[in-house]
Write an enzyme that holds these catalytic residues in place. Structure first.
Site, PDB file in Angstrom:
ATOM      1  N   SER A 145       0.858  -1.191   0.000  1.00  0.00           N
ATOM      2  CA  SER A 145       0.000   0.000   0.000  1.00  0.00           C
ATOM      3  C   SER A 145       0.891   1.238   0.000  1.00  0.00           C
ATOM      4  CB  SER A 145      -0.878   0.030   1.253  1.00  0.00           C
ATOM      5  OG  SER A 145      -1.488   1.286   1.404  1.00  0.00           O
ATOM      6  N   TYR A 156      -1.649  -0.364  10.318  1.00  0.00           N
ATOM      7  CA  TYR A 156      -1.778  -0.816   8.928  1.00  0.00           C
ATOM      8  C   TYR A 156      -0.522  -0.482   8.106  1.00  0.00           C
ATOM      9  CZ  TYR A 156      -3.650  -1.118   4.136  1.00  0.00           C
ATOM     10  OH  TYR A 156      -3.861  -1.416   2.814  1.00  0.00           O
TER      11      TYR A 156
HETATM   12  P1  NAP Z   1     -11.429  -5.811   0.152  1.00  0.00           P
HETATM   13  O1  NAP Z   1     -12.341  -5.443  -0.948  1.00  0.00           O
HETATM   14  O2  NAP Z   1     -11.816  -5.547   1.562  1.00  0.00           O
HETATM   15  O3  NAP Z   1     -11.028  -7.335  -0.030  1.00  0.00           O
HETATM   16  C1  NAP Z   1     -10.204  -7.962   0.916  1.00  0.00           C
HETATM   17  C2  NAP Z   1      -9.979  -9.391   0.476  1.00  0.00           C
HETATM   18  O4  NAP Z   1      -9.175 -10.032   1.488  1.00  0.00           O
HETATM   19  C3  NAP Z   1     -11.279 -10.157   0.360  1.00  0.00           C
HETATM   20  O5  NAP Z   1     -11.210 -11.032  -0.731  1.00  0.00           O
HETATM   21  C4  NAP Z   1     -11.328 -10.924   1.671  1.00  0.00           C
HETATM   22  O6  NAP Z   1     -12.026 -12.138   1.466  1.00  0.00           O
HETATM   23  C5  NAP Z   1      -9.847 -11.192   1.929  1.00  0.00           C
HETATM   24  N1  NAP Z   1      -9.578 -11.439   3.337  1.00  0.00           N
HETATM   25  C6  NAP Z   1      -9.646 -10.570   4.379  1.00  0.00           C
HETATM   26  N2  NAP Z   1      -9.392 -11.195   5.535  1.00  0.00           N
HETATM   27  C7  NAP Z   1      -9.142 -12.495   5.213  1.00  0.00           C
HETATM   28  C8  NAP Z   1      -8.831 -13.640   5.967  1.00  0.00           C
HETATM   29  N3  NAP Z   1      -8.706 -13.599   7.304  1.00  0.00           N
HETATM   30  N4  NAP Z   1      -8.651 -14.823   5.332  1.00  0.00           N
HETATM   31  C9  NAP Z   1      -8.777 -14.893   3.979  1.00  0.00           C
HETATM   32  N5  NAP Z   1      -9.067 -13.837   3.208  1.00  0.00           N
HETATM   33  C10 NAP Z   1      -9.254 -12.654   3.822  1.00  0.00           C
HETATM   34  O7  NAP Z   1     -10.028  -5.070   0.006  1.00  0.00           O
HETATM   35  P2  NAP Z   1      -9.161  -4.627  -1.271  1.00  0.00           P
HETATM   36  O8  NAP Z   1      -9.224  -3.158  -1.331  1.00  0.00           O
HETATM   37  O9  NAP Z   1      -9.483  -5.437  -2.455  1.00  0.00           O
HETATM   38  O10 NAP Z   1      -7.722  -4.996  -0.703  1.00  0.00           O
HETATM   39  C11 NAP Z   1      -6.893  -5.985  -1.262  1.00  0.00           C
HETATM   40  C12 NAP Z   1      -5.460  -5.685  -0.856  1.00  0.00           C
HETATM   41  O11 NAP Z   1      -5.076  -4.407  -1.359  1.00  0.00           O
HETATM   42  C13 NAP Z   1      -5.258  -5.621   0.661  1.00  0.00           C
HETATM   43  O12 NAP Z   1      -4.031  -6.221   0.997  1.00  0.00           O
HETATM   44  C14 NAP Z   1      -5.198  -4.126   0.940  1.00  0.00           C
HETATM   45  O13 NAP Z   1      -4.470  -3.828   2.102  1.00  0.00           O
HETATM   46  C15 NAP Z   1      -4.518  -3.614  -0.323  1.00  0.00           C
HETATM   47  N6  NAP Z   1      -4.762  -2.195  -0.611  1.00  0.00           N
HETATM   48  C16 NAP Z   1      -6.012  -1.724  -0.854  1.00  0.00           C
HETATM   49  C17 NAP Z   1      -6.173  -0.359  -1.130  1.00  0.00           C
HETATM   50  C18 NAP Z   1      -7.520   0.259  -1.418  1.00  0.00           C
HETATM   51  O14 NAP Z   1      -7.576   1.498  -1.540  1.00  0.00           O
HETATM   52  N7  NAP Z   1      -8.581  -0.499  -1.575  1.00  0.00           N
HETATM   53  C19 NAP Z   1      -5.059   0.486  -1.148  1.00  0.00           C
HETATM   54  C20 NAP Z   1      -3.807  -0.044  -0.893  1.00  0.00           C
HETATM   55  C21 NAP Z   1      -3.654  -1.398  -0.640  1.00  0.00           C
HETATM   56  P3  NAP Z   1     -13.110 -12.767   2.463  1.00  0.00           P
HETATM   57  O15 NAP Z   1     -13.731 -11.670   3.255  1.00  0.00           O
HETATM   58  O16 NAP Z   1     -14.037 -13.501   1.549  1.00  0.00           O
HETATM   59  O17 NAP Z   1     -12.294 -13.711   3.317  1.00  0.00           O
END
Ligand code: NAP
Length: 252
Positions: A145, A156
Site C-alpha cells: 500500500s 496498517y
Molecule cells: P477488500 O475489498 O476488503 O477485499 C479484501 C480481500 O481479502 C477479500 O477477498 C477478503 O475475502 C480477503 N480477506 C480478508 N481477511 C481475510 C482472511 N482472514 N482470510 C482470507 N481472506 C481474507 O479489500 P481490497 O481493497 O481489495 O484490498 C486488497 C489488498 O489491497 C489488501 O491487501 C489491501 O491492504 C490492499 N490495498 C487496498 C487499497 C484500497 O484502496 N482499496 C489500497 C492499498 C492497498 P473474504 O472476506 O471472503 O475472506
C-alpha cells in the site's frame, strides 16, 4: 513483444480473491491465459470468480481459507499446486484495514492486522518456495500500500512496510531458485475496504487532492500491474515495489 505479457499455462494462487483487487487480479490472470486457485473465506463469492476464470477457458480452483490460520495457508498452497499441477505465481493480496488510531488500538486488532497483512504472506511464501522451485521458478507478488511509505496513524502502514521489507529480502535469497519477489503499492482503490472513506467527502477529498491524477482508481488498474509483474516481460523486475497510486506517494 506483446506475447511477453501473456500468462498462458501459468498456474497462480491469489489470496483474497473473493472481491476487490484480488478478484480483479484473478480475472485478469485468466484473461491473460493463467489457471487460477482462488482463496478467501467467502465461498459463494469465490465460486462467482471461478465462473469468470473458466469463462476465459482457464481452470479455477476454489480454496476456502482464513489466512489467520498458518497451517491452512500452507495447506492451501499445497492444494493449489496439486490441483493445478504446479505453481508459478503467488499473489498475497488478502488484507485488512483498521481505522482505529494508535490511541484506540487493542492488542487483538494489532494481532489481526499483522496476522493477515504480514504473517499469512510470509508463511504462504515459505510454503510456496520449494513448490515454485520444482516448477522451474516463479513470481511472488505481495500487495502492499502507499501507506507503507507514508505511514498511517495505526498499525496498517507498519504491516505493509514490513511486508515490503520482507519482499526485498526474500527476493535476494530466492533468486537462487529463479523466483522473483515483488510488491505493488496501490493508492486509493474503489473497493469495499475503502467504501466508508469514499462515502465521506471530508475524508476522500483530501486524498484526491493529494493524488496527482485527482481521482481514485478501479481494481483493474492494479490487476494490470499484476499481470505485467507476473509475466516474462517483467523478468528483470526483481525485489521492486511498483506504486500504482496516481502519484500520491510523490505528492504528499
Ligand atoms: P477488500 O475489498 O476488503 O477485499 C479484501 C480481500 O481479502 C477479500 O477477498 C477478503 O475475502 C480477503 N480477506 C480478508 N481477511 C481475510 C482472511 N482472514 N482470510 C482470507 N481472506 C481474507 O479489500 P481490497 O481493497 O481489495 O484490498 C486488497 C489488498 O489491497 C489488501 O491487501 C489491501 O491492504 C490492499 N490495498 C487496498 C487499497 C484500497 O484502496 N482499496 C489500497 C492499498 C492497498 P473474504 O472476506 O471472503 O475472506
Amino acid at each position: 513483444m506483446i506475447d511477453g505479457f501473456r500468462l498462458d499455462g501459468r498456474r497462480a494462487l491469489v489470496t483474497g480473491a473473493s472481491r476487490g483487487i484480488g478478484r480483479s487480479i484473478a480475472e485478469a490472470f485468466a484473461e491473460a491465459g493463467a489457471d487460477v486457485a482462488l482463496a478467501a473465506r467467502t465461498v459463494p463469492d469465490l465460486e462467482m470468480v471461478a465462473e469468470a476464470v473458466e469463462a476465459h477457458g482457464c481452470r479455477a480452483v476454489v480454496l476456502p481459507l482464513d489466512v489467520r490460520d498458518v497451517a491452512s495457508v500452507e495447506k492451501a498452497v499445497a492444494k493449489a499446486t496439486e490441483a493445478l499441477g504446479g505453481l508459478d505465481i503467488l499473489v498475497n493480496n488478502a488484507g485488512v484495514y483498521f481505522h482505529a488510531t494508535v490511541a484506540e488500538l487493542t492488542p487483538e486488532e494489532f494481532q489481526l492486522v499483522i496476522d493477515v497483512n504480514l504473517r499469512a504472506a510470509v508463511f504462504a511464501m515459505q510454503a510456496a518456495r520449494p513448490l515454485m522451485r520444482d516448477s522451474g521458478g516463479g513470481v511472488v507478488i505481495n500487495i502492499s500500500s502507499v501507506a507503507a511509505e507514508k505511514g498511517t496513524p495505526n498499525v496498517y502502514g507498519a504491516s505493509k512496510a514490513a511486508l515490503e521489507s520482507f519482499t526485498r529480502g526474500a527476493d535476494r535469497d530466492w533468486a537462487l531458485d529463479n523466483i522473483r519477489c515483488v510488491a505493488i503499492a496501490p493508492g486509493m482503490i474503489d473497493t469495499d475496504m475503502e467504501a466508508e472513506v469514499m462515502a465521506d467527502p471530508a475524508r476522500i477529498d483530501p486524498v484526491i487532492a493529494s493524488t496527482a491524477r485527482r481521482r481514485v482508481a478501479q481494481p483493474g488498474e492494479v490487476a494490470a500491474a499484476a499481470v505485467y509483474l507476473a509475466s516474462q516481460s517483467a523478468d528483470f523486475v526483481s525485489g521492486a515495489v511498483l506504486n500504482v497510486d496516481g502519484g500520491r506517494s510523490a505528492n504528499y
